[in-house]
Design an enzyme around this catalytic site. Structure first.
Site, mmCIF file in Angstrom:
data_model
loop_
_atom_site.group_PDB
_atom_site.id
_atom_site.type_symbol
_atom_site.label_atom_id
_atom_site.label_comp_id
_atom_site.label_asym_id
_atom_site.label_seq_id
_atom_site.Cartn_x
_atom_site.Cartn_y
_atom_site.Cartn_z
ATOM 1 N N GLU C 59 0.617 -1.161 -0.036
ATOM 2 C CA GLU C 59 -0.040 -0.044 -0.113
ATOM 3 C C GLU C 59 0.714 1.295 -0.088
ATOM 4 O OE1 GLU C 59 -0.840 -2.630 1.455
ATOM 5 O OE2 GLU C 59 -2.567 -3.295 0.801
ATOM 6 N N HIS C 128 -12.619 -4.802 8.166
ATOM 7 C CA HIS C 128 -13.317 -4.738 7.053
ATOM 8 C C HIS C 128 -14.449 -3.842 7.199
ATOM 9 C CE1 HIS C 128 -10.535 -8.116 5.810
ATOM 10 N NE2 HIS C 128 -10.716 -7.758 4.581
#
Ligand SMILES: Cc1ncc(C[n+]2csc(CCOP(=O)(O)OP(=O)(O)O)c2C)c(N)n1
Ligand SMILES: Cc1ncc(C[n+]2csc(CCOP(=O)(O)OP(=O)(O)O)c2C)c(N)n1
Ligand SMILES: [Mg+2]
Ligand SMILES: [Mg+2]
Lengths: 325, 324, 324, 325
Positions: C59, C128
């Site tokens: 990322e 999530h």
């Protein structure tokens, strides 16, 4: 190996597989919510590495390492309750699947952030070394996770202090849909170990014998203070990335090729060559693991789902007032 | 004894390491060098390189490693050479550490401290002046402290080290050698979660931490003929000592919140918002905030001064609210 | 045409890539797979692997690389597979990207978009379900948007891609296929920095974004006989459309702020604080906030529901404020 | 090499050194605030790598790479104004020293976060490749910075796409006080390149000839689309980490050893062996660089310090209203 050992390892392979299969089935039936990441096809890696560990050794499994929990000693019932998100799971329902560790059995629960457990494993291994304890930390990760900065930071640190940690890379050729050639350019990830000053090796991760051998050596090396090892296990996941993924990014031919080197089947071939009664063992083991999994499911289904206010528990050592005006 | 703020920090680490063999320090250059500001001077010599550990430049490893040590019962202090680099350890703090106990259903504690030099006013520029406490203030599972006196620097660090939860400890580098105080010889802790009522007053409450807290104290003294100011030194940001703030505002009816971090999205917003909700009927004036302007902390002196709160701005804000 | 929220996102990317050859998408599994939610389905086929780039699981590289591309005049969209992983790119966003123009004294623009699925309500568990917008809301140099309709999802993403500053775009995964709307066939943008007054009313202002915004709309309709509610869909969080909020509160005298992110240190605190300061004399009741409880978003349904705002909680909060 | 080239390179070495010396002196006089990180002793690395670059190539210098700015084409006056934090600096006073790039000359300004420029360099190199441009990105970093996750993520990505990027590691044996053996365990950092699928090499970073040679090859390889190179330059910083650091963590003997391989002196030896009139060149060059630096200081001192409200400029492309109630 003794016959008992042969059978024991077979039992573990089968238990992991049965557990995985059952979870996939439960997911299909809509009985589970949350992501399910099947490790079917990769059982030899977790069985091989966890089988030889002691209770005071620690493992750091990632999302596909359900088998690691079982073999390292987790109660299948609690593991299933964890997957169901019930109160008797390791997380008490706070998270599901493998995001809850089982610390009594030396299992650290990962966050979702791939690679983030490796610094934790290295830190723990530093304690083992500094205190003269001969425990070992074993960190599992996928070849996809190997691209994360955390993996580098952990390996570098482990190399500097020659820590008792084993890095087990499960190279199953795909990170979700991303194939190896878009993930890294080296011939093998094992090569990276040299750049950290320790030993790296490649292993046939579908062959339990090879894994056991490599695991034994790497763990012994760590225990004796000879530093970390990076073991790259080449293996394959049969299912999609998660149960929702139809894995159309890969060829059926490839799947079949790997199924023809199935770790459970290979072990059966071995049992046969050692003149054990494979048929009998198979039936007996199937019955045994079916029962264990059955009981686990029954236990999990009976375990109460947590109630709303339990969401506020376990946040701090001593509850603080989180009610605000 | 008279000690500086930085010496108070050093003493806290030294005494805690002497008291508890599980306490250790991980950071860059904390060993032989004793840290760039000498926060750990002499500690490696005293406790050895296994307890005062010179880490590679790997902030994520420093904090992640701290969690691994903590699970094993150690009490690691993870030093960021400058707190600005905490951005490089961000995931390990907000995900690995802050959720550790929670995702394990209470199976483990996570007694780590992450600390380092924060704050501006010393011409450090964009990456040596940050006050990033608001990021962590928004993360349940963490505790966040920010001492503004040498006494608290020592007592809060000791409390943080003994705490079973992850504590982010912001030490302000402007205070390092500028604050010097008499503190007790004996062991003491300052409990996490308790603000300090530094000055009682009836007209107006100031809640502050960091350099603006001292500006508020000075303003309160300077203006004591005109207005009777109550000053709260927040000390712990998370968990917030809401009780102390609330009773003060109930009494005075006016609130000014001060911090050096940027205004928008800062800790002051939460305090103001709670007061606006919970003390609505008590308020005799608008809830006011003064903080850094919404930009980065620039290097050049005039710009830095323009951005950060200072004595004049604090005094003016108090005067304005008092006159309301 | 009738499109879902996720399809609106896909279209925005497709149309912008067709319009401007400098627009590209970087992320994990965005190519052949088209992303886990099919946000980029078909784009690699259409624009090639150099413009729709399957990245390694890195990322920090995704965002840092985006900055390098942006300096060269490209307009990269950096996808986080789940927005939760933005913690792993944190330093590149808040330091490299947010300060790029500033530390270069205006020599360069930084036209990158960081986007990904955020939000809870889908039993995603701790990693999530996150709503991390408050971290970025506190960072000058960034822009932050959070669309709650398919129309805005498309228009704001287009605006973000065309914007010369780094924009963090929070798309709520609960909306992906649950929201389906008629949107124009023609090219349009929704300007960054403008809130939408979705419903006019005289008694009470609700400022919201994300799922609680829809709960507020429903409550407003359900209660329209009792109370006349004004609902503002914030859309852009940074820069905040303070003018719209302020005039509404000046008119109604009451404010409730809603978001799905945690309460403490959330964006709502800033809005409440500004109102408490700037609209003090207009207020006919306490400034109220409703948001997630201060814990992580747990997996199990009852706990998740306990933590997150829902229709009942929103309705109750409105009723309470209206009755004040 | 031609005499002109010999002299030119000598000029650059001397200019960088003179610039560094002057800054250290200004710092001692209290004329600078903010950190000053002298690259004295390491001049051959930046001169060697930047000398051969084109204007459309980009460099990503870190805190000790002042020379890289000069050789890549930055106006010494503006560079000095940057260091003084004045309005004519690249940052217009927003930050100081090397935290401001000079984009017109292909120089990216780093944040303080070590290693964070490498992903940026790799991203930019991807554009060069994707667009068929033959520009090259050169990223400098210390051996200490090599431990950061970002360095790994960047190298991995660069390897996957065989990007036109050169990673230049300046191994000066210390990261602040931290010696190599506590920073990494490999024999050499260059070894890491293999794990990323590209070439790594070790170079004597004090010897301009070696650096030039290695730089030329690595840059040519990148330009021709043959992928990245990691070059580890062994060198040494004479000063402490910053001017405030007395560097008591190292032996005087070690400093002397390295001073005896001084890059400027080695080049003078070479000039002598080529039968140039070293004494004349030295005097002439010294005069020249003194003048350049003098002018730069005069310019910087005359450049106005920014005024308070300028702090709000350059934050967004179009100013937004940051005044809040
Ligand atoms: C930091 C981070 N980025 C992205 C993801 C999303 N994600 C989950 S699993 C996965 C693929 C992992 O691949 P690999 O590491 O090879 O493990 P495998 O699934 O093949 O066992 C991705 C991208 C994540 N969990 N964490
Ligand atoms: C991420 C990060 N951590 C810590 C620091 C503080 N710091 C600045 S320079 C430095 C040492 C750098 O060593 P090295 O990379 O070898 O470069 P050198 O100074 O030797 O040229 C450190 C620790 C930083 N700037 N960034
Ligand atoms: Mg994989
Ligand atoms: Mg160095």
């Amino acid at each position: 190996m003794t016959e008992q050992k042969d059978r024991e390892l077979y039992y573990w392979l089968c238990l992991v597989r049965e557990f995985e299969s059952r979870i996939s089935a439960l997911d299909k039936q809509g009985k589970l919510s949350g992501g399910v990441y099947s490790g079917k096809g990769q059982e030899a890696v977790t069985v091989g590495f966890c089988h030889a560990l002691r209770k005071d050794d620690w493992i750091f499994p990632l999302h596909r390492d359900l088998g690691a929990f079982l073999v390292k000693g987790s109660d299948p019932k609690r593991l299933m309750a964890q997957i169901f998100g019930r109160r008797d799971g390791f997380s008490k329902g706070k998270d599901s699947y493998l995001h809850g560790g089982d610390m009594g059995n030396g299992i650290f629960g990962a966050t979702s952030m791939l690679g983030a457990t490796l610094p934790v494993a290295a830190g723990m291994a530093f304690k083992f070394k500094a205190r003269g304890e001969d425990s070992v930390a074993v960190a599992f990760f996928g070849e996809g996770a190997s691209s994360r900065g955390d993996v580098h930071e952990a390996m570098n640190f482990a190399g500097v202090h020659r820590l008792p940690v084993v890095f087990v890379c499960e190279n199953n050729f795909y990170a979700y849909s991303t194939p190896n050639n878009l993930q890294f350019a080296a011939d093998s990830l094992a090569e990276r170990a040299r750049g950290y000053g320790f030993k790296g090796e490649i292993v046939n991760g579908n062959d339990l014998h090879s894994v056991l051998d490599s695991a034994r050596k790497a763990i012994a090396r760590a225990r004796k203070g000879e530093g970390p090892t990076l073991v790259e296990c080449k293996t394959y996941r049969y299912h999609g990335h998660s149960e929702h993924d139809r894995a159309e990014y890969r060829e059926q031919e490839e799947v079949i090729t790997w199924e023809s080197r199935d770790p459970v089947m290979l072990w059966e071939v071995y049992l046969g060559m050692k003149k054990h009664d494979v048929e009998a063992i198979r039936t007996e083991t199937a019955e045994k693991v079916r029962r264990v999994v059955e009981e686990a499911v029954a236990f999990a289904e009976a375990s109460p789902p947590p109630e709303g206010p339990e969401a506020m528990d376990d946040l701090y050592a001593m509850p603080i007032d989180t009610e605000v005006p | 004894m008279q000690v500086t703020y930085i010496e108070a920090i050093r003493q806290a680490m030294e005494e805690e390491m002497a008291r508890d063999p599980n306490v250790m320090l991980l950071g860059e250059d904390v060993g032989v060098l004793g840290g760039p500001f000498k926060a750990s001077a002499g500690l490696q010599e005293k406790f050895g390189p296994d307890r005062v550990l010179d880490m590679p430049i790997s902030e994520s490893m420093i904090v992640g490693g701290g969690v691994g040590l903590a699970v094993q019962g150690m009490r690691p202090i993870c030093e960021m050479q400058f707190i600005d680099f905490i951005s490089c350890a961000f995931d390990q703090i907000v995900n690995t550490a802050a959720t550790l106990r929670y995702r394990h259903g209470g199976q483990t504690a996570c007694p780590i401290v992450v600390r380092g030099p924060s704050g501006g006013g010393v011409h450090g520029g964009l990456y040596h002046s940050q006050n990033p406490e608001a990021w962590f203030f928004h993360v349940p599972g963490l505790k966040v402290v920010a001492p503004s006196t040498a006494y608290d620097a020592k007592g809060l660090l000791k409390a943080a080290i003994r705490d079973d939860d992850p504590v982010i400890y912001f030490e302000h580098k402007f205070f390092y050698r500028r604050i010097k105080e008499e503190i007790p010889e004996d062991d003491y802790v300052v409990p996490i979660g308790q603000a300090a009522l530094r000055r009682e007053g009836r007209d107006l409450t100031v809640v502050a931490y960091g350099p603006p807290f001292h500006a508020a104290m000075k303003a309160a003294r300077d203006m004591e003929k005109e207005v009777d100011i109550e000053v709260i030194d927040l000390r712990t940001l998370l968990p917030l000592d809401w009780g102390t703030i609330k009773s003060s505002v109930r009494k005075t009816g006016k609130l000014l919140v001060l911090h050096e971090a940027r205004l928008t999205g800062g800790v002051g917003a939460e305090i103001a918002a709670r007061v606006a909700q919970d003390c609505f009927e008590d308020l005799d004036g608008p809830v006011m905030r003064l903080a850094a302007r919404d930009t980065h902390t620039p290097f050049a002196a005039a710009m830095e001064d323009y951005v950060l709160p200072n004595q004049d701005k604090v005094t003016e804000a108090i005067r304005k609210l008092a006159a309301y």
